[in-house]
Design a protein around this motif. Structure first.
Motif, PDB file in Angstrom:
ATOM      1  N   ALA A  76      46.901   1.369 -65.289  1.00  0.00           N
ATOM      2  CA  ALA A  76      46.228   2.495 -64.636  1.00  0.00           C
ATOM      3  C   ALA A  76      45.299   3.213 -65.619  1.00  0.00           C
ATOM      4  CB  ALA A  76      47.262   3.464 -64.077  1.00  0.00           C
ATOM      5  N   ILE A  77      45.779   3.437 -66.828  1.00  0.00           N
ATOM      6  CA  ILE A  77      44.960   4.132 -67.833  1.00  0.00           C
ATOM      7  C   ILE A  77      43.807   3.245 -68.282  1.00  0.00           C
ATOM      8  CG2 ILE A  77      44.982   5.094 -70.177  1.00  0.00           C
ATOM      9  CD1 ILE A  77      47.903   5.987 -69.541  1.00  0.00           C
ATOM     10  N   ALA A  78      44.060   1.964 -68.478  1.00  0.00           N
ATOM     11  CA  ALA A  78      42.999   1.032 -68.895  1.00  0.00           C
ATOM     12  C   ALA A  78      41.891   0.976 -67.842  1.00  0.00           C
ATOM     13  CB  ALA A  78      43.582  -0.358 -69.138  1.00  0.00           C
ATOM     14  N   LYS A  79      42.247   0.920 -66.575  1.00  0.00           N
ATOM     15  CA  LYS A  79      41.239   0.890 -65.499  1.00  0.00           C
ATOM     16  C   LYS A  79      40.453   2.199 -65.463  1.00  0.00           C
ATOM     17  CE  LYS A  79      43.691  -2.316 -62.532  1.00  0.00           C
ATOM     18  NZ  LYS A  79      44.499  -2.463 -61.324  1.00  0.00           N
ATOM     19  N   ARG A  80      41.157   3.303 -65.622  1.00  0.00           N
ATOM     20  CA  ARG A  80      40.501   4.602 -65.607  1.00  0.00           C
ATOM     21  C   ARG A  80      39.508   4.711 -66.773  1.00  0.00           C
ATOM     22  NH1 ARG A  80      41.455   8.309 -62.268  1.00  0.00           N
ATOM     23  NH2 ARG A  80      40.776  10.409 -62.673  1.00  0.00           N
ATOM     24  N   TYR A  81      39.947   4.286 -67.940  1.00  0.00           N
ATOM     25  CA  TYR A  81      39.071   4.330 -69.119  1.00  0.00           C
ATOM     26  C   TYR A  81      37.873   3.401 -68.935  1.00  0.00           C
ATOM     27  CZ  TYR A  81      37.289   3.843 -73.816  1.00  0.00           C
ATOM     28  OH  TYR A  81      36.455   3.808 -74.898  1.00  0.00           O
ATOM     29  N   GLN A  82      38.108   2.200 -68.410  1.00  0.00           N
ATOM     30  CA  GLN A  82      37.022   1.241 -68.191  1.00  0.00           C
ATOM     31  C   GLN A  82      35.964   1.813 -67.246  1.00  0.00           C
ATOM     32  OE1 GLN A  82      36.602  -1.810 -69.700  1.00  0.00           O
ATOM     33  NE2 GLN A  82      34.598  -1.755 -68.746  1.00  0.00           N
ATOM     34  N   ARG A  83      36.408   2.479 -66.177  1.00  0.00           N
ATOM     35  CA  ARG A  83      35.460   3.092 -65.234  1.00  0.00           C
ATOM     36  C   ARG A  83      34.618   4.156 -65.936  1.00  0.00           C
ATOM     37  NH1 ARG A  83      39.632   4.652 -61.710  1.00  0.00           N
ATOM     38  NH2 ARG A  83      40.669   2.703 -61.317  1.00  0.00           N
ATOM     39  N   LYS A  84      35.276   4.989 -66.727  1.00  0.00           N
ATOM     40  CA  LYS A  84      34.546   6.042 -67.445  1.00  0.00           C
ATOM     41  C   LYS A  84      33.571   5.443 -68.458  1.00  0.00           C
ATOM     42  CE  LYS A  84      36.682   9.267 -65.345  1.00  0.00           C
ATOM     43  NZ  LYS A  84      36.003   9.910 -64.248  1.00  0.00           N
ATOM     44  N   ARG A  85      33.994   4.411 -69.160  1.00  0.00           N
ATOM     45  CA  ARG A  85      33.143   3.765 -70.158  1.00  0.00           C
ATOM     46  C   ARG A  85      31.934   3.105 -69.489  1.00  0.00           C
ATOM     47  NH1 ARG A  85      35.941  -0.529 -73.921  1.00  0.00           N
ATOM     48  NH2 ARG A  85      35.691  -1.718 -72.024  1.00  0.00           N
ATOM     49  N   ASP A  86      32.145   2.479 -68.338  1.00  0.00           N
ATOM     50  CA  ASP A  86      31.028   1.856 -67.610  1.00  0.00           C
ATOM     51  C   ASP A  86      30.001   2.903 -67.175  1.00  0.00           C
ATOM     52  OD1 ASP A  86      32.231  -0.604 -67.946  1.00  0.00           O
ATOM     53  OD2 ASP A  86      32.962  -0.750 -65.878  1.00  0.00           O
ATOM     54  N   ILE A  87      30.475   4.029 -66.691  1.00  0.00           N
ATOM     55  CA  ILE A  87      29.568   5.116 -66.287  1.00  0.00           C
ATOM     56  C   ILE A  87      28.777   5.602 -67.496  1.00  0.00           C
ATOM     57  CG2 ILE A  87      29.502   7.525 -65.508  1.00  0.00           C
ATOM     58  CD1 ILE A  87      31.938   6.799 -63.703  1.00  0.00           C
ATOM     59  N   TYR A  88      29.470   5.810 -68.601  1.00  0.00           N
ATOM     60  CA  TYR A  88      28.831   6.279 -69.830  1.00  0.00           C
ATOM     61  C   TYR A  88      27.742   5.293 -70.269  1.00  0.00           C
ATOM     62  CZ  TYR A  88      28.368   7.605 -74.746  1.00  0.00           C
ATOM     63  OH  TYR A  88      27.888   7.977 -75.969  1.00  0.00           O
ATOM     64  N   ARG A  89      28.033   3.999 -70.226  1.00  0.00           N
ATOM     65  CA  ARG A  89      27.054   2.987 -70.652  1.00  0.00           C
ATOM     66  C   ARG A  89      25.863   2.924 -69.714  1.00  0.00           C
ATOM     67  NH1 ARG A  89      31.222  -1.767 -72.648  1.00  0.00           N
ATOM     68  NH2 ARG A  89      31.683  -0.790 -74.643  1.00  0.00           N
ATOM     69  N   ARG A  90      26.104   3.067 -68.412  1.00  0.00           N
ATOM     70  CA  ARG A  90      24.988   3.056 -67.453  1.00  0.00           C
ATOM     71  C   ARG A  90      24.048   4.225 -67.713  1.00  0.00           C
ATOM     72  NH1 ARG A  90      28.149   1.926 -62.077  1.00  0.00           N
ATOM     73  NH2 ARG A  90      29.387   3.245 -63.307  1.00  0.00           N
ATOM     74  N   ILE A  91      24.610   5.388 -67.954  1.00  0.00           N
ATOM     75  CA  ILE A  91      23.790   6.576 -68.229  1.00  0.00           C
ATOM     76  C   ILE A  91      23.010   6.390 -69.525  1.00  0.00           C
ATOM     77  CG2 ILE A  91      23.907   9.028 -68.839  1.00  0.00           C
ATOM     78  CD1 ILE A  91      26.293   9.216 -66.875  1.00  0.00           C
ATOM     79  N   ALA A  92      23.650   5.831 -70.549  1.00  0.00           N
ATOM     80  CA  ALA A  92      22.973   5.594 -71.829  1.00  0.00           C
ATOM     81  C   ALA A  92      21.829   4.602 -71.657  1.00  0.00           C
ATOM     82  CB  ALA A  92      23.972   5.082 -72.858  1.00  0.00           C
ATOM     83  N   ARG A  93      22.043   3.551 -70.869  1.00  0.00           N
ATOM     84  CA  ARG A  93      20.965   2.571 -70.621  1.00  0.00           C
ATOM     85  C   ARG A  93      19.803   3.214 -69.885  1.00  0.00           C
ATOM     86  NH1 ARG A  93      25.152  -1.516 -69.895  1.00  0.00           N
ATOM     87  NH2 ARG A  93      25.312  -0.910 -67.728  1.00  0.00           N
ATOM     88  N   ARG A  94      20.108   4.043 -68.899  1.00  0.00           N
ATOM     89  CA  ARG A  94      19.053   4.717 -68.141  1.00  0.00           C
ATOM     90  C   ARG A  94      18.221   5.622 -69.047  1.00  0.00           C
ATOM     91  NH1 ARG A  94      22.088   7.293 -63.735  1.00  0.00           N
ATOM     92  NH2 ARG A  94      23.099   5.377 -63.204  1.00  0.00           N
ATOM     93  N   LYS A  95      18.894   6.327 -69.948  1.00  0.00           N
ATOM     94  CA  LYS A  95      18.177   7.221 -70.867  1.00  0.00           C
ATOM     95  C   LYS A  95      17.299   6.419 -71.811  1.00  0.00           C
ATOM     96  CE  LYS A  95      21.302  11.129 -70.972  1.00  0.00           C
ATOM     97  NZ  LYS A  95      22.229  11.939 -71.786  1.00  0.00           N
ATOM     98  N   ASN A  96      17.786   5.290 -72.284  1.00  0.00           N
ATOM     99  CA  ASN A  96      16.994   4.455 -73.201  1.00  0.00           C
ATOM    100  C   ASN A  96      15.776   3.870 -72.489  1.00  0.00           C
ATOM    101  OD1 ASN A  96      18.613   4.881 -75.409  1.00  0.00           O
ATOM    102  ND2 ASN A  96      19.884   3.089 -75.052  1.00  0.00           N
ATOM    103  N   LYS A  97      15.913   3.479 -71.237  1.00  0.00           N
ATOM    104  CA  LYS A  97      14.769   2.942 -70.476  1.00  0.00           C
ATOM    105  C   LYS A  97      13.718   4.007 -70.232  1.00  0.00           C
ATOM    106  CE  LYS A  97      17.036  -0.816 -68.045  1.00  0.00           C
ATOM    107  NZ  LYS A  97      17.438  -1.362 -66.748  1.00  0.00           N
ATOM    108  N   SER A  98      14.154   5.231 -69.967  1.00  0.00           N
ATOM    109  CA  SER A  98      13.175   6.287 -69.679  1.00  0.00           C
ATOM    110  C   SER A  98      12.416   6.726 -70.926  1.00  0.00           C
ATOM    111  CB  SER A  98      13.884   7.490 -69.033  1.00  0.00           C
ATOM    112  OG  SER A  98      14.758   8.090 -69.954  1.00  0.00           O
ATOM    113  N   LYS A  99      12.966   6.481 -72.121  1.00  0.00           N
ATOM    114  CA  LYS A  99      12.282   6.849 -73.371  1.00  0.00           C
ATOM    115  C   LYS A  99      11.177   5.873 -73.726  1.00  0.00           C
ATOM    116  CE  LYS A  99      16.113   9.315 -75.478  1.00  0.00           C
ATOM    117  NZ  LYS A  99      17.080   9.342 -76.574  1.00  0.00           N
ATOM    118  N   LYS A 100      11.236   4.659 -73.188  1.00  0.00           N
ATOM    119  CA  LYS A 100      10.233   3.629 -73.538  1.00  0.00           C
ATOM    120  C   LYS A 100       8.956   3.787 -72.787  1.00  0.00           C
ATOM    121  CE  LYS A 100      13.661   0.277 -74.866  1.00  0.00           C
ATOM    122  NZ  LYS A 100      14.211  -1.026 -74.665  1.00  0.00           N
TER     123      LYS A 100
END
Length: 156
Positions: free
Chosen positions: A132-156
């Motif tokens: 349960a904790i691993a799935k919860r952490y994975q979901r949060k990490r995926d969201i964090y990575r998606r947001i980071a990718r979006r920010k990097n694309k908008s800077k280019k």
């Protein structure tokens, strides 16, 4: 007087540990959960019938508030009850993220790291809790990575 919340097993164990280890839980004075209860507890409606707690529900002892007498104000409306659950879940997520994310780049596998987190926070070391904790952490990490990718694309 107690109120009863239905929480996932790992979340209830974490919350009990976080609030000092007593069961029923005695809230830490001034905590967000304390403040929510102080704000939203009220006298029960005339048709209110107290129910006995279901097995697996977390008991929270109603604190004594200066501004509210819990002998008469012991009813937590359904939406306030849900807000209390969300508050506990969000605080868990923040604690989990702060504990696990800093080591994300150092460990290929998260299993021992999650078990160490569980051990530190009073969560029973079961596979069910770990998953349960691993799935919860994975979901949060995926969201964090998606947001980071979006920010990097908008800077280019």
């Amino acid at each position: 007087m107690n109120i009863y919340l239905e929480l996932d097993e790992y979340l209830a164990q974490w919350f009990i540990h976080d609030q000092g280890g007593s069961n029923p839980v005695r809230l830490i004075r001034g905590s967000m959960e304390w403040c929510l209860l102080e704000q939203f507890l009220r006298t029960p409606p005339p048709d209110y019938v107290p129910t006995s707690p279901d097995p697996g529900q977390l008991a929270i002892e109603l604190p004594n508030f200066r501004s509210k007498d819990t002998r008469y104000n012991f009813y937590l409306p359904p939406k306030a009850c849900e807000a209390l659950r969300v508050c506990i879940r969000n605080r868990f997520d923040i604690e989990m993220w702060n504990a696990l994310h800093r080591f994300d780049s150092l460990f290929q596998r998260q299993d021992n790291l999650i078990y160490a987190f569980m051990e530190k926070h009073g969560i029973e070391l079961t596979e069910r809790n770990w998953n349960a904790i691993a799935k919860r952490y994975q979901r949060k990490r995926d969201i964090y990575r998606r947001i980071a990718r979006r920010k990097n694309k908008s800077k280019k």
